[in-house]
Design a protein around this motif. Sequence first.
Motif, mmCIF file in Angstrom:
data_model
loop_
_atom_site.group_PDB
_atom_site.id
_atom_site.type_symbol
_atom_site.label_atom_id
_atom_site.label_comp_id
_atom_site.label_asym_id
_atom_site.label_seq_id
_atom_site.Cartn_x
_atom_site.Cartn_y
_atom_site.Cartn_z
ATOM 1 N N LYS A 16 27.891 38.991 40.339
ATOM 2 C CA LYS A 16 27.996 38.069 41.476
ATOM 3 C C LYS A 16 28.558 36.699 41.061
ATOM 4 N N ASP A 17 29.626 36.733 40.288
ATOM 5 C CA ASP A 17 30.328 35.510 39.911
ATOM 6 C C ASP A 17 31.394 35.247 40.984
ATOM 7 N N ILE A 18 31.021 34.479 41.984
ATOM 8 C CA ILE A 18 31.886 34.272 43.157
ATOM 9 C C ILE A 18 33.203 33.602 42.784
ATOM 10 N N LEU A 19 33.156 32.575 41.965
ATOM 11 C CA LEU A 19 34.360 31.827 41.601
ATOM 12 C C LEU A 19 35.354 32.713 40.861
ATOM 13 N N ARG A 20 34.857 33.441 39.862
ATOM 14 C CA ARG A 20 35.771 34.285 39.060
ATOM 15 C C ARG A 20 36.340 35.416 39.898
ATOM 16 N N ALA A 21 35.520 36.033 40.744
ATOM 17 C CA ALA A 21 35.999 37.127 41.602
ATOM 18 C C ALA A 21 37.134 36.646 42.508
ATOM 19 N N ASN A 22 36.990 35.475 43.089
ATOM 20 C CA ASN A 22 38.030 34.955 43.977
ATOM 21 C C ASN A 22 39.282 34.522 43.220
ATOM 22 N N ARG A 23 39.108 34.020 42.005
ATOM 23 C CA ARG A 23 40.274 33.682 41.183
ATOM 24 C C ARG A 23 41.094 34.937 40.860
ATOM 25 N N ILE A 24 40.400 36.013 40.528
ATOM 26 C CA ILE A 24 41.093 37.271 40.198
ATOM 27 C C ILE A 24 41.805 37.810 41.436
ATOM 28 N N ALA A 25 41.120 37.787 42.590
ATOM 29 C CA ALA A 25 41.740 38.278 43.824
ATOM 30 C C ALA A 25 42.960 37.443 44.186
#
Length: 340
Positions: free
Chosen positions: A227-236
Amino acid sequence: MAAKEWTYEEICSDIAAKKFAPVYVLMGEEPYFIDEIEDLLMKNVLTEDERIFNQTLFYGQGTKVEEIIAIARRFPMMSKHQLVVVKEAQELSRIDLLSHYVKKPLLSTVLVICHKYSKLDGRKSLLSEAKKMGVVFDSKKIYDNKMPDFIIKFVRKEALEIDAKGAQMLSDFLGNNVSRLAQEVEKLKVILAEAKTRKITPEIIERNIGISKDYNSYELVNALAVKDILRANRIADYFDKNQKANPVQMVLPTLFNYFTNLMICIYANAKTDQSILKTLNLQWSFQAADYVSGARNYSAMKVFNIIHEIRLADAASKGFENNSLPIGDIYRELLYKILH
């Protein structure tokens, strides 16, 4: 009595041990394994000197079945065997007529029928006779969700090493194309030999194949699991800006596979490395880490809803129901629903 189901490893082992069948029918969607078995037979049935008089190659298109049968019925010259290979047999007209020979093959002949990209009709007599008299091998495509595990095994057979992240990177980039995998690993072997190392690292993959070690489906799954929101959105966001290298049609199945496996783990109450490996039939402990994190962070109902949302995102990415939402918006909406 049911006919034996031959595996690729069993066939290769017998050929290496000089145990040859009189008939090989190699068929199916994955051409790589067909080519490898054919190549192994070409190297092992005859010596270089014996090949001059005892090896015959046919190509399906333009070849008559009667010619193949006539050659197959010849006895070898100054050799224990003769080898007859029919390449591109899917182009051979009236292929089922070969059943007349296969029904009673010459034991000194090794007949190899290479039928690529599809299976022979199981209702025809050629297949049923070949199962009785020799080896029938169905060369199946590797499922996308099994590809990382296959890559790890494939690399190890080449006396190299790769970790889960590197395997997922190659899987994301190559899909389930085993022939392309073999080509890329062969290229990396040369590079690793020059560097005097045996480990295919994410950095080596990024440098020589062009896949980002930080922005790939493996890293996205890991970010979602913890649940690392920042990293997930950066990758997307990276995927959205680099759609050619990271097509949504490959990213979404990776997410779907992860969350469906996570659902299985939750219902099986598998929370430890060992229980997860057993439940999902995985081989290496590092494969369990994201499922341990996921089981801690998501409930069964939440995972059920996530799987539904991934299906909707997949439909939207394909334009169903006149959906014209940009890919970046599809990712952002999906990640919000997963993480909140």
